[in-house]
Scaffold this active site. Sequence first.
Site, PDB file in Angstrom:
ATOM      1  N   LYS A   7       0.812  -1.200  -0.095  1.00  0.00           N
ATOM      2  CA  LYS A   7       0.110   0.019   0.105  1.00  0.00           C
ATOM      3  C   LYS A   7       1.019   1.332  -0.065  1.00  0.00           C
ATOM      4  O   LYS A   7       1.956   1.236   0.851  1.00  0.00           O
ATOM      5  CB  LYS A   7      -0.930  -0.013   1.114  1.00  0.00           C
ATOM      6  CG  LYS A   7      -2.136   1.081   1.294  1.00  0.00           C
ATOM      7  CD  LYS A   7      -2.924   0.759   0.114  1.00  0.00           C
ATOM      8  CE  LYS A   7      -4.266   0.024   0.544  1.00  0.00           C
ATOM      9  NZ  LYS A   7      -5.273  -0.496  -0.594  1.00  0.00           N
ATOM     10  N   THR A  62      -3.354  -5.469   0.707  1.00  0.00           N
ATOM     11  CA  THR A  62      -2.588  -4.019   0.876  1.00  0.00           C
ATOM     12  C   THR A  62      -3.503  -3.309   1.665  1.00  0.00           C
ATOM     13  O   THR A  62      -3.288  -2.389   2.355  1.00  0.00           O
ATOM     14  CB  THR A  62      -2.339  -3.277  -0.479  1.00  0.00           C
ATOM     15  OG1 THR A  62      -3.531  -3.009  -1.096  1.00  0.00           O
ATOM     16  CG2 THR A  62      -1.592  -4.123  -1.410  1.00  0.00           C
ATOM     17  N   ASP A  63      -4.770  -3.660   1.894  1.00  0.00           N
ATOM     18  CA  ASP A  63      -5.921  -3.007   2.517  1.00  0.00           C
ATOM     19  C   ASP A  63      -5.473  -3.317   3.857  1.00  0.00           C
ATOM     20  O   ASP A  63      -5.571  -2.477   4.995  1.00  0.00           O
ATOM     21  CB  ASP A  63      -7.213  -3.468   2.412  1.00  0.00           C
ATOM     22  CG  ASP A  63      -8.277  -2.699   3.081  1.00  0.00           C
ATOM     23  OD1 ASP A  63      -8.560  -1.376   2.957  1.00  0.00           O
ATOM     24  OD2 ASP A  63      -8.928  -3.339   4.029  1.00  0.00           O
ATOM     25  N   PHE A 108     -18.681  20.597  14.649  1.00  0.00           N
ATOM     26  CA  PHE A 108     -19.758  20.927  13.089  1.00  0.00           C
ATOM     27  C   PHE A 108     -20.931  19.993  13.499  1.00  0.00           C
ATOM     28  O   PHE A 108     -21.008  18.579  13.537  1.00  0.00           O
ATOM     29  CB  PHE A 108     -18.990  20.356  12.075  1.00  0.00           C
ATOM     30  CG  PHE A 108     -19.653  20.934  10.703  1.00  0.00           C
ATOM     31  CD1 PHE A 108     -19.894  21.939  10.523  1.00  0.00           C
ATOM     32  CD2 PHE A 108     -20.219  19.720   9.910  1.00  0.00           C
ATOM     33  CE1 PHE A 108     -20.706  22.650   9.392  1.00  0.00           C
ATOM     34  CE2 PHE A 108     -20.902  20.386   8.846  1.00  0.00           C
ATOM     35  CZ  PHE A 108     -21.145  21.500   8.486  1.00  0.00           C
ATOM     36  N   ARG A 151     -13.125  17.552  16.486  1.00  0.00           N
ATOM     37  CA  ARG A 151     -12.624  17.235  15.175  1.00  0.00           C
ATOM     38  C   ARG A 151     -11.451  17.960  14.970  1.00  0.00           C
ATOM     39  O   ARG A 151     -11.046  19.058  15.650  1.00  0.00           O
ATOM     40  CB  ARG A 151     -13.754  17.565  14.058  1.00  0.00           C
ATOM     41  CG  ARG A 151     -14.130  18.836  13.767  1.00  0.00           C
ATOM     42  CD  ARG A 151     -14.846  19.007  12.524  1.00  0.00           C
ATOM     43  NE  ARG A 151     -15.056  20.422  12.109  1.00  0.00           N
ATOM     44  CZ  ARG A 151     -15.566  21.029  10.806  1.00  0.00           C
ATOM     45  NH1 ARG A 151     -16.195  20.057   9.985  1.00  0.00           N
ATOM     46  NH2 ARG A 151     -15.643  22.373  10.819  1.00  0.00           N
ATOM     47  N   GLN A 193     -16.608  28.203   8.230  1.00  0.00           N
ATOM     48  CA  GLN A 193     -17.377  29.663   7.908  1.00  0.00           C
ATOM     49  C   GLN A 193     -17.120  30.893   9.040  1.00  0.00           C
ATOM     50  O   GLN A 193     -16.754  31.677   8.733  1.00  0.00           O
ATOM     51  CB  GLN A 193     -18.609  29.553   7.443  1.00  0.00           C
ATOM     52  CG  GLN A 193     -19.089  28.620   6.405  1.00  0.00           C
ATOM     53  CD  GLN A 193     -19.197  27.209   6.435  1.00  0.00           C
ATOM     54  OE1 GLN A 193     -18.694  26.555   7.206  1.00  0.00           O
ATOM     55  NE2 GLN A 193     -20.039  26.592   5.298  1.00  0.00           N
ATOM     56  N   ASN A 223     -11.126  22.973   3.452  1.00  0.00           N
ATOM     57  CA  ASN A 223     -11.347  22.414   4.678  1.00  0.00           C
ATOM     58  C   ASN A 223     -10.668  20.871   4.322  1.00  0.00           C
ATOM     59  O   ASN A 223     -11.099  20.261   3.853  1.00  0.00           O
ATOM     60  CB  ASN A 223     -12.851  22.189   4.835  1.00  0.00           C
ATOM     61  CG  ASN A 223     -13.295  21.523   6.220  1.00  0.00           C
ATOM     62  OD1 ASN A 223     -12.289  21.210   7.022  1.00  0.00           O
ATOM     63  ND2 ASN A 223     -14.614  21.531   6.642  1.00  0.00           N
ATOM     64  N   HIS A 283      -9.873  17.856   5.135  1.00  0.00           N
ATOM     65  CA  HIS A 283     -10.741  16.905   6.058  1.00  0.00           C
ATOM     66  C   HIS A 283      -9.587  15.908   6.547  1.00  0.00           C
ATOM     67  O   HIS A 283      -8.731  15.374   5.940  1.00  0.00           O
ATOM     68  CB  HIS A 283     -11.719  16.133   5.292  1.00  0.00           C
ATOM     69  CG  HIS A 283     -12.914  17.036   4.616  1.00  0.00           C
ATOM     70  ND1 HIS A 283     -13.527  17.760   5.530  1.00  0.00           N
ATOM     71  CD2 HIS A 283     -13.163  17.315   3.313  1.00  0.00           C
ATOM     72  CE1 HIS A 283     -14.279  18.472   4.557  1.00  0.00           C
ATOM     73  NE2 HIS A 283     -14.123  18.371   3.347  1.00  0.00           N
TER      74      HIS A 283
HETATM   75  O1  LIG Z   1     -16.893  23.833   8.791  1.00  0.00           O
HETATM   76  C1  LIG Z   1     -17.775  23.043   8.065  1.00  0.00           C
HETATM   77  N1  LIG Z   1     -18.395  23.773   7.117  1.00  0.00           N
HETATM   78  C2  LIG Z   1     -19.232  23.231   6.239  1.00  0.00           C
HETATM   79  O2  LIG Z   1     -20.035  23.729   5.569  1.00  0.00           O
HETATM   80  C3  LIG Z   1     -18.983  21.772   6.235  1.00  0.00           C
HETATM   81  N2  LIG Z   1     -19.609  20.697   5.436  1.00  0.00           N
HETATM   82  C4  LIG Z   1     -19.075  19.431   5.732  1.00  0.00           C
HETATM   83  O3  LIG Z   1     -19.116  18.496   5.194  1.00  0.00           O
HETATM   84  N3  LIG Z   1     -18.183  19.592   6.761  1.00  0.00           N
HETATM   85  C5  LIG Z   1     -18.384  20.981   7.168  1.00  0.00           C
HETATM   86  N4  LIG Z   1     -17.481  21.732   8.116  1.00  0.00           N
END
Ligand SMILES: O=c1[nH]c(=O)c2[nH]c(=O)[nH]c2[nH]1
Length: 286
Positions: free
Chosen positions: A12, A57-58, A152, A169, A212, A238, A240
């Site tokens: 992997k 590999t997973d 969130f 998060r 935001q 963002n 993730h």
């Molecule tokens: O801070 C966030 N704003 C979003 O609009 C959003 N949408 C999402 O899926 N995660 C997040 N996180």
Amino acid sequence: MAIVLGHNRYGKAETRLVRVHRDGDTHGLVDLNVSIALAGDLTATHLTGDNSGVLPTDTMKNTVYAFAKQHGVGEPEAFALLLARHFVRTQGQVESARVSVESFAWDRLGPHSFRRRGDHTRTATVTVTRESTQVVSGITGLVLMNTTASEFHGFVRDRYTTLPETTDRILATAVDAKWRHLGDDADWDKSFHGAVDAMTGAFVNTYSLSLQQTLMSMGTMVLTSRPELAEIRLALPNKHHYLVDLSAFALENENEVFIAGDRPYGLIEGTVTRDDVPPATTEWYL
Ligand SMILES: O=c1[nH]c(=O)c2[nH]c(=O)[nH]c2[nH]1
């Protein structure tokens, strides 16, 4: 003439691991890209598709995340040795395991706030006509992360919504910002560094309920601390970080082991403006 299988290996590549080491409110952060390649007796799968000697590999990817939880992650060499020895020790058909690690460095900004080391780019765009002069400064590639103090929840749910609500998060972004100056004779260096410090400080110190909200807080801090600026445009990806589900290995993941996502990413954009200044003379943020 015979056709024969030559050297081969498999594994992997590029497992993106973010490990948060939590010590109360003070967090440590390790950010790795781990690639694994195993070699050994793999003839059967190549010649007949007999996979009886093939560790998926997973599984290698899962092992990276499980070991990150079980053992923590220190120096990249130590983590690579731990993984490579594991595959050679537990898989008789594996003769060699190569584990390559890229480690991304982050500088500390606060107990659970970090800035990724490396170059960001300072930008400047001026537009001059016979009537007006407009100076726009900016920055791209300023990568910031809070490993907590971000929630969130309360968002719209429709039949396609699967995102779980969260009260803890990782919030990470690569700041792309431009800001418009009111005049054409500022102390540009001082203004630039002041704006970046204000943005960074707001990111670190805002307890975030959405990116935001953090965007608004960053823009507000820049405009309140820099009277020479009229408005600021922020584009915040963002970045993730997905919590890894370790329950299949009877391990709990209390916000310590994350997959650093690449794409897709959320993109939060907005302009924050002082309402008592002359409007821009051009479409300044394009
Ligand atoms: O801070 C966030 N704003 C979003 O609009 C959003 N949408 C999402 O899926 N995660 C997040 N996180």
